[in-house]
Design a protein around this motif. Structure first.
Motif, short mmCIF file in Angstrom:
data_model
loop_
_atom_site.label_atom_id
_atom_site.label_comp_id
_atom_site.label_asym_id
_atom_site.label_seq_id
_atom_site.Cartn_x
_atom_site.Cartn_y
_atom_site.Cartn_z
N LYS A 1 2.36 -9.45 58.47
CA LYS A 1 2.42 -8.24 59.13
C LYS A 1 3.85 -7.58 59.59
CE LYS A 1 1.05 -7.32 64.04
NZ LYS A 1 -0.40 -6.39 64.03
N VAL A 2 4.30 -6.62 59.08
CA VAL A 2 5.70 -6.09 59.22
C VAL A 2 5.75 -5.16 60.50
CG1 VAL A 2 7.56 -4.81 58.19
CG2 VAL A 2 6.07 -6.07 56.82
N VAL A 3 6.65 -5.58 61.65
CA VAL A 3 6.70 -4.77 62.48
C VAL A 3 8.41 -4.28 62.79
CG1 VAL A 3 4.76 -5.63 64.20
CG2 VAL A 3 7.13 -6.67 63.97
N ASP A 4 8.48 -3.24 63.26
CA ASP A 4 9.85 -2.65 63.60
C ASP A 4 10.39 -3.11 64.87
OD1 ASP A 4 12.18 -0.94 63.96
OD2 ASP A 4 11.15 0.63 63.35
N ILE A 5 11.45 -3.98 64.89
CA ILE A 5 11.98 -4.40 66.17
C ILE A 5 12.33 -3.40 67.02
CG2 ILE A 5 14.35 -4.76 65.36
CD1 ILE A 5 12.47 -7.17 67.33
N LYS B 1 9.43 -14.24 61.73
CA LYS B 1 10.45 -14.11 60.84
C LYS B 1 11.41 -12.92 61.24
CE LYS B 1 10.40 -17.88 58.83
NZ LYS B 1 11.00 -18.70 59.59
N LEU B 2 12.44 -13.16 61.48
CA LEU B 2 13.34 -11.96 61.76
C LEU B 2 14.32 -11.59 60.41
CD1 LEU B 2 14.98 -13.14 65.21
CD2 LEU B 2 12.60 -11.87 64.64
N LEU B 3 14.12 -10.54 59.98
CA LEU B 3 15.00 -10.05 58.89
C LEU B 3 15.37 -8.61 58.84
CD1 LEU B 3 12.81 -8.55 56.88
CD2 LEU B 3 12.22 -11.10 56.42
N SER B 4 16.23 -8.21 57.86
CA SER B 4 16.44 -6.84 57.44
C SER B 4 16.05 -6.53 56.32
CB SER B 4 17.95 -6.54 57.87
OG SER B 4 18.45 -5.58 57.31
N SER B 5 15.37 -5.75 55.59
CA SER B 5 14.89 -5.48 54.42
C SER B 5 16.11 -4.55 53.90
CB SER B 5 13.71 -4.73 54.32
OG SER B 5 12.74 -5.29 55.02
N CYS C 1 9.67 -9.42 61.65
CA CYS C 1 10.34 -8.21 62.58
C CYS C 1 11.69 -7.62 61.66
CB CYS C 1 10.88 -8.86 63.69
SG CYS C 1 9.47 -9.12 64.84
N ASN C 2 11.32 -6.54 61.27
CA ASN C 2 12.27 -5.92 60.23
C ASN C 2 13.41 -5.02 61.08
OD1 ASN C 2 13.39 -5.25 57.69
ND2 ASN C 2 11.93 -3.06 57.79
N LYS C 3 14.35 -4.76 60.52
CA LYS C 3 15.47 -3.98 61.06
C LYS C 3 16.07 -4.68 62.04
CE LYS C 3 12.69 0.26 60.17
NZ LYS C 3 12.42 1.78 60.54
N ASP D 1 15.59 -16.58 52.48
CA ASP D 1 14.91 -17.63 53.40
C ASP D 1 13.51 -17.42 53.61
OD1 ASP D 1 17.09 -18.80 53.76
OD2 ASP D 1 17.49 -18.06 55.67
N PHE D 2 13.05 -16.13 53.82
CA PHE D 2 11.70 -15.65 53.96
C PHE D 2 10.96 -16.03 52.84
CE2 PHE D 2 8.47 -12.86 53.31
CZ PHE D 2 7.42 -13.08 54.64
N ILE D 3 11.48 -15.87 51.52
CA ILE D 3 10.62 -16.29 50.58
C ILE D 3 10.18 -17.78 50.35
CG2 ILE D 3 10.38 -16.13 47.91
CD1 ILE D 3 11.36 -13.66 47.91
#
Ligand code: GDP
Length: 449
Positions: A77-81, A139-143, A105-107, A151-153
């Motif tokens: 589930k992708v959400v915008d931080i 998971k916190l990341l920036s696409s 949590c993207n961006k 790490d996410f993969i």
């Protein structure tokens, strides 16, 4: 869809003809036709390796993805931080059943550099729990910068154990960018986990951590050649499929162990302010760079404008507003008794992107008559007209604020948030009146940063 178009253009009889010659000819024509008329999404994916978003309303999304809860899969589930509540699809546990959920949590690249990631993860877990979603992986990341993708993969491979993966999210959360980054990383043939290592000759873990091995490109490979190689690889991997039991087309990407990653259409959330903006105006609202928060001191009778999109009237003792929005979004502080006149005069000029710009001539650079307000941000001017609904007023009183935190976040969905901190013991109760366009979510929450 191709068949429907084909029938419309070439007639049904040809398709139904029993003559083998005609059938061959028809198939050839259909092939040619479909090659030409392949949907933009597939075209972009196959030729440019880019996932183009498609959107559906939240109710349609829920009914079309009702099958997920009966499947054995993992849901990302992708959400915008920047807009957690506005991009968190409510009732999510019900949609996905008992399947494991990874909240991405993207961006994260737009948050200030001095944030504590583990605090943000805790915050997200609490917010998920408050929305009925316990036991989610966070998971916190920036696409965009691809920070955290590898790490996410690795983590995903551990969690999914050969199961299919569904990627869901509201529009504009960066789902396409995330998928592109993911597919890119998978296309790089990254090898994961024990199982993969066993297959490759049982290489040992290093310092107890999973070792992630990238297959290096040929040394003499130019960036163009590398891009071409990746595109070809992607084109050979990506297929389209029909989600079982529905007419919903989703993009699928083959993963290891004969499993598949499915992209689902972006969910349209009408409560986000970005829904009301044109693409060129989004640039001033959606942050693309790290946010430099603006500190504003508020006193009794002051109003703060966030461009022409929101106005906050403040009444009470001295307080600080730390504003987390796009650095280019103009902020203007003025006296509340002058705010109406200022809004009428400056919307579309200094207060831009604006609200309700109908029949107003925009005069670029005309800010000489702007005396009573302090300019905090940059004055951006666009020459597009907008026709937006009237402002709606929300009032927030001290009873609604949880004083156990040092400050409270006031969130305006899609625009960002303001960390509000009363500086002294309030002599009189403070009050906030927030004006935004209709349907836009305004909420209070425990501080994120
Ligand atoms: P979708 O509608 O969910 O598929 O979203 P897109 O992938 O089209 O992204 C929406 C906007 O967010 C685009 O302007 C992207 O450039 C931007 N975006 C996506 N991911 C990131 C990210 O990790 N960081 C930043 N700063 N912007 C991002």
């Amino acid at each position: 869809k191709g068949q429907i178009y084909f029938e419309r253009f070439f007639g049904r009889s040809k398709l139904n003809s029993s003559s083998s010659d005609t059938t061959t000819a028809t198939t050839a024509t259909l092939d040619t036709f479909l090659k030409k008329e392949v949907c933009q999404r597939c075209h972009m994916l196959k030729n440019y390796g880019k996932v183009v978003p498609i959107k559906i309303p939240v109710n349609e999304f829920k009914s079309k993805l009702a099958n997920i809860r009966n499947m054995n899969c993992v849901v990302i589930k992708v959400v915008d931080i920047m807009d957690f509540s506005g991009t968190f699809i409510e009732d999510f546990r019900h949609i996905v059943g008992n399947n494991p959920v990874i909240v991405v949590c993207n961006k994260m690249d737009v948050l200030p550099a001095d944030i504590h990631k583990h605090r943000i993860e805790d915050w997200i877990r609490r917010e998920c729990k408050a929305r009925g979603m316990v036991a989610a992986h966070v998971k916190l990341l920036s696409s965009a910068s691809k920070e955290g993708i590898t790490d996410f993969i690795v983590e995903l491979e551990k969690i999914r154990r050969g199961r299919d993966v569904f990627v869901v999210g509201c529009s504009n959360v960066g789902k396409s960018t995330f998928l592109n980054a993911l597919v890119d990383e998978y296309s790089n043939k990254v090898e994961f986990g024990d199982q993969q290592e066993e297959e490759n000759g049982g290489k040992k873990k290093k310092n107890g951590k999973q070792e992630v091995k990238h297959k290096e490109a040929e040394p003499q490979e130019t960036p163009e050649k590398e891009a071409e190689r990746k595109r070809k690889l992607l084109a050979s991997r990506v297929t389209t499929s029909i989600f079982p039991g529905t007419t919903l087309n989703v993009i699928s990407v083959p993963l290891w162990n004969n499993s598949t990653l499915f992209d689902t259409p972006g969910v349209d959330n009408p409560s986000q302010i970005i829904k009301l903006l044109k693409p060129e105006e989004l640039k001033a609202v959606i942050p693309t760079k790290r946010i430099k928060p603006s500190l504003v001191h508020m006193i009794e009778g002051k109003s703060l404008f966030l461009a022409g999109l929101a106005r906050i009237d403040y009444s009470g003792g001295l307080a600080t507003f730390t504003v987390y929005t796009n650095n280019n979004l103009p902020l203007h502080l003025c006296r509340t008794d002058k705010a109406d006149a200022l809004f009428q005069r400056q919307r579309g000029k200094m207060l831009c992107p604006p609200i309700g710009l109908e029949n107003i001539n925009i005069n670029n650079n005309n800010n000489n008559n702007y005396i009573e307000s302090d300019i905090i941000g940059n004055g951006l001017v666009f020459d597009e007209k907008m026709d937006l609904s009237q402002l709606t007023k929300f009032s927030i009183t001290p009873e609604q604020v949880d004083f156990k935190h040092t400050h409270t976040d006031l969130v305006i969905s899609g625009l960002g948030w303001i960390a509000i901190k009363p500086l002294s013991k309030q002599a009189k109760p403070f009050k906030l009146s927030i004006y935004t366009p209709k349907f836009i979510d305004v909420s209070l929450r425990a501080p994120l940063v």
